[in-house]
Design an enzyme around this catalytic site. Structure first.
Site, PDB file in Angstrom:
ATOM      1  N   GLU A   1       0.809  -1.362  -0.227  1.00  0.00           N
ATOM      2  CA  GLU A   1       0.227   0.140   0.233  1.00  0.00           C
ATOM      3  C   GLU A   1       0.387   1.418   0.262  1.00  0.00           C
ATOM      4  O   GLU A   1       1.745   1.598   0.861  1.00  0.00           O
ATOM      5  CB  GLU A   1      -0.840   0.233   1.143  1.00  0.00           C
ATOM      6  CG  GLU A   1      -1.071   1.264   1.144  1.00  0.00           C
ATOM      7  CD  GLU A   1      -2.037   0.700   2.814  1.00  0.00           C
ATOM      8  OE1 GLU A   1      -2.569   2.669   3.124  1.00  0.00           O
ATOM      9  OE2 GLU A   1      -1.812   0.236   3.620  1.00  0.00           O
TER      10      GLU A   1
ATOM     11  N   ASP B   1      -4.187  -0.290   9.876  1.00  0.00           N
ATOM     12  CA  ASP B   1      -6.122   0.649  10.400  1.00  0.00           C
ATOM     13  C   ASP B   1      -6.668  -0.026   9.726  1.00  0.00           C
ATOM     14  O   ASP B   1      -7.062  -0.788   9.131  1.00  0.00           O
ATOM     15  CB  ASP B   1      -5.351   1.958  10.113  1.00  0.00           C
ATOM     16  CG  ASP B   1      -4.461   2.527   8.640  1.00  0.00           C
ATOM     17  OD1 ASP B   1      -4.581   1.066   7.526  1.00  0.00           O
ATOM     18  OD2 ASP B   1      -4.073   3.472   8.715  1.00  0.00           O
TER      19      ASP B   1
END
Length: 694
Positions: free
Chosen positions: A473, A548
């Site tokens: 990511e 997260d």
């Protein structure tokens, strides 16, 4: 001929429980949550077998707040008389002797889910405490066990507990009479506490799995009412299932699309002879030829979609990995459809092309059940049927019944048959066209191509089995990962933020999306029905996102992409999720001893660590570092926690995980608004404000 009475004379005792606690995985598959659920299925299936035989019409399952589980039924009740070979009561034989039960010799069950007779005794051996009550003969009988040993618990008038003082029986066991039962009332109640010495600390009963299994069983046994009560939360939650339509109603429930055909019911029976060892009075096992009857019941329909949904069962026990009955069914469907296509070749314009299995099964939703005594399964977990003769019986029954549908003179049957043939032929033509296009477009070797995405950081090794593709990511994490990786076998592909939600997008939109196209191109095995697992360039695909909410979102989007368009990778267990740490705790040591670095992966683990350090009077650097993303780590930290094979933790993605991700996306991001609104309203009362990222 009337069925003989069900009593302790039918219990054939073969051996004891010594091996179960030493090697529990041999009997229940594993000692995690799956093994815990398997024990519960064993107990529930015994009650379901009674209902299958026409005894009892209600089963209640209660998940108690004290981590015990209770199963109640209204069947005949476990035999309470003395079993002549052992001198023990039927209840004690069932719960303490392996391979003991009414399912041996065919005296009490024509067909049952339990086969090996180990279910109740294995659950007992792996339970810290098990209590059983039986209503029979106008009385209520009771018996208790501690890790398989019969005896008495002294609950001192309070609630039953596995920690209560226990006194084992020494000379004679006692089946206590604890009350009177209403006239004509029979049934069994079993409550047990799983032994935490055996099962892993995080093993827990899954309410979702239990509800799905209860709904499935209620479909398979018409008229049986199954109740689930979960008392573990602040408020008890009840679920009830009761269906009269059987597997036809089950097929309609499973179908994901509009129908091309109605739900067709195909039924029939067949007989076969097999040689089985039979226990004689003198204790010898003698090979004996016996004639078996196999009943076949199928409900199937074809829909407008392309995905096939198939469920197979043997005596209502699910066989998710198929077996001889599924092979026979698929062979029959393909054979009949091929015959019908050849007969209508001129109208359908098929030429010499032949249907393949995928063409015939595309868009099909089917439930297949077979019932036979003493089926041969591959292992106690009963996921694959092995009885060879069942294949030909299922093939014959399905071929005959399906052919009757195609040759029916009813207008409705003729219309639906014609629509179905049009559908499977269009599938065949699409497959042939796609294969031709794929052969002309596919590169000789993706490694030799210069058209791979420029942002791919490839590895040097050509060995597929050892290579790994990390889907990372963001560019910031990519920079750190470049320094942390082993460039010999670890490749990196960065993606920008959240990829396309392929749940709502068309195939064309997915392929035109840069991120999705890059992932498919880099893996190099195609997508959808043309996906070729052998062409995949990497042995493992690892999704590495931040720890997260956004990272979880991105991981779920990626899982949906893999599940819908590259599912064989998940089926083969080659897709993983990296597990990066959340916190870095530096423990300060005295003198010249270097400080110690400890990583934690959850808030609970962090609090446990800090509490332990305080008990040891150890100090740590404050504030504790909380990683908001992978980019916050330096290369050494990322390597040692997330990428280095010697230290990292990977979470293998199973099909159920990906299916759950797809279901969540269909609910939260699909086209249907009403279920989403209902979900938000129902979940609002359980919302924890502290979990919202501010």
């Amino acid at each position: 001929m009337a069925q003989p009475d069900y009593n302790a004379r039918h219990l054939s005792v073969l051996e004891g429980l010594e091996a179960v606690r030493k090697r529990p995985g041999m009997y229940i598959g594993s000692t995690d949550s799956r093994g815990l659920m398997h024990c519960l299925w064993e107990v529930i299936d015994n009650s379901v077998d009674e209902a299958l035989g026409g005894h009892g019409d209600a089963i209640e399952v209660v998940l108690h707040a004290d981590k015990s589980v209770e199963v109640r039924d209204t069947a005949r009740g476990i035999p309470v008389d003395i079993e002549p070979k052992t001198g023990l009561s039927g209840v004690e034989v069932v719960f303490t002797k392996l391979h003991a039960g009414g399912k041996f010799g065919g005296g009490s069950y024509a067909a049952s889910g339990g086969l090996h007779g180990v279910g109740a005794s294995v659950v007992n051996a792996l339970s810290e405490r098990l209590d059983v009550e039986v209503d029979r003969n106008g009385k209520t009988y009771a018996m208790s066990f501690h890790r398989g040993e019969p005896g008495l618990f002294d609950d001192k008038g309070g609630a039953p507990s596995p920690n209560a003082p226990f006194t084992p029986f020494v000379s004679n066991s006692e089946l206590r009479i604890v009350g009177k039962a209403a006239r004509g009332k029979t049934g069994t109640r079993i409550r047990y506490w799983a032994d935490r010495q055996i099962f892993s600390p995080d093993a827990a009963f899954s309410t979702d799995d239990l509800i799905a299994r209860a709904r499935q069983t209620a479909f398979l046994v018409p008229g049986l009412a199954i109740g689930i009560r979960d008392e573990r939360g602040a408020e008890p939650v009840d679920h009830r299932f009761h269906f009269e339509g059987g597997i036809a109603e089950f097929t309609d429930f499973l179908a994901p699309d509009a129908g091309v055909t109605d739900t067709w019911r195909l039924q029939g029976t067949g007989t076969f002879v097999e040689t089985v060892p039979v226990l004689q009075e003198n204790g010898h096992m003698v090979p004996t030829e016996v004639e078996r009857e196999c009943g076949v019941d199928v409900a199937l329909r074809w829909g407008t979609g392309y995905d096939s949904t198939f469920r197979s069962f043997v005596n209502i026990i699910s066989t998710p990995k198929g077996g001889t009955h599924q092979a026979g069914f698929e062979a029959a469907v393909l054979k009949v459809l091929r015959t019908q296509v050849e007969a209508n070749a001129r109208r359908l314009k098929v030429g010499t092309d032949k249907l393949e299995k995928d063409d015939a099964l595309a868009g099909m939703t089917a439930v297949l059940t077979v019932r036979l005594p003493e089926p041969q399964f591959e292992g106690q977990t009963k996921e694959v049927l092995g009885t060879p003769a069942v294949r030909s019986i299922v093939t014959n029954v399905v071929s005959k019944a399906l052919t009757e549908k195609f040759t029916s003179t009813k207008r409705e049957d003729k219309t639906q048959s014609a629509q179905l043939l049009d559908k499977v032929v269009s599938e065949m033509k699409a497959r042939i066209s796609a294969r031709a296009h794929k052969e002309t477009q596919r590169r000789k070797n993706a490694l030799e191509s210069s058209s791979l995405p420029a942002k791919l950081v490839d590895c040097r090794s050509n060995d597929v089995t050892s290579s790994e593709l990390f889907i990372v990511e963001g560019d910031s994490a990519l920079g750190t990962a470049k320094l942390a990786r082993d460039s010999e076998y670890q490749a990196l592909l960065p993606i920008r933020g959240k990829i396309l939600n392929v749940q709502k997008a068309s195939v064309a939109d997915m392929l035109s999306n840069t991120e999705c196209a890059s992932i498919i191109q880099v893996i190099g095995a195609g997508s959808g029905r043309t996906f070729d697992l052998e062409s995949a360039r990497y042995g493992k695909v690892i999704l590495m996102s931040d720890a997260d909410v956004d990272g979880a979102h991105i991981r779920t989007l990626l899982l949906t992409l893999f599940f819908r368009y590259m599912r064989p990778l998940i089926d083969e267990g080659r897709v993983f999720a990296a597990v990066p740490p959340l916190h870095r705790v530096v423990v300060m040591n005295h003198g010249s001893k270097p400080n110690e670095t400890i990583y934690t992966y959850s808030e609970a683990e962090l609090h446990g660590l800090l509490a332990g350090l305080e008990k040891q009077n150890k100090k740590y650097q404050d504030p504790i570092q909380r990683y908001k993303g992978l980019g916050e780590m330096d290369a050494d930290q990322l390597a040692s926690t997330t990428m280095d094979r010697r230290y990292r933790t990977l979470r293998r993605v199973r099909v159920s995980d990906a299916a759950m991700a797809e279901n969540v996306f269909e609910l939260l991001m699909g086209n249907d608004v009403a279920p989403r609104k209902e979900f938000i309203i129902d979940g609002s009362r359980d919302l924890d404000r502290d979990r919202i990222d501010a």
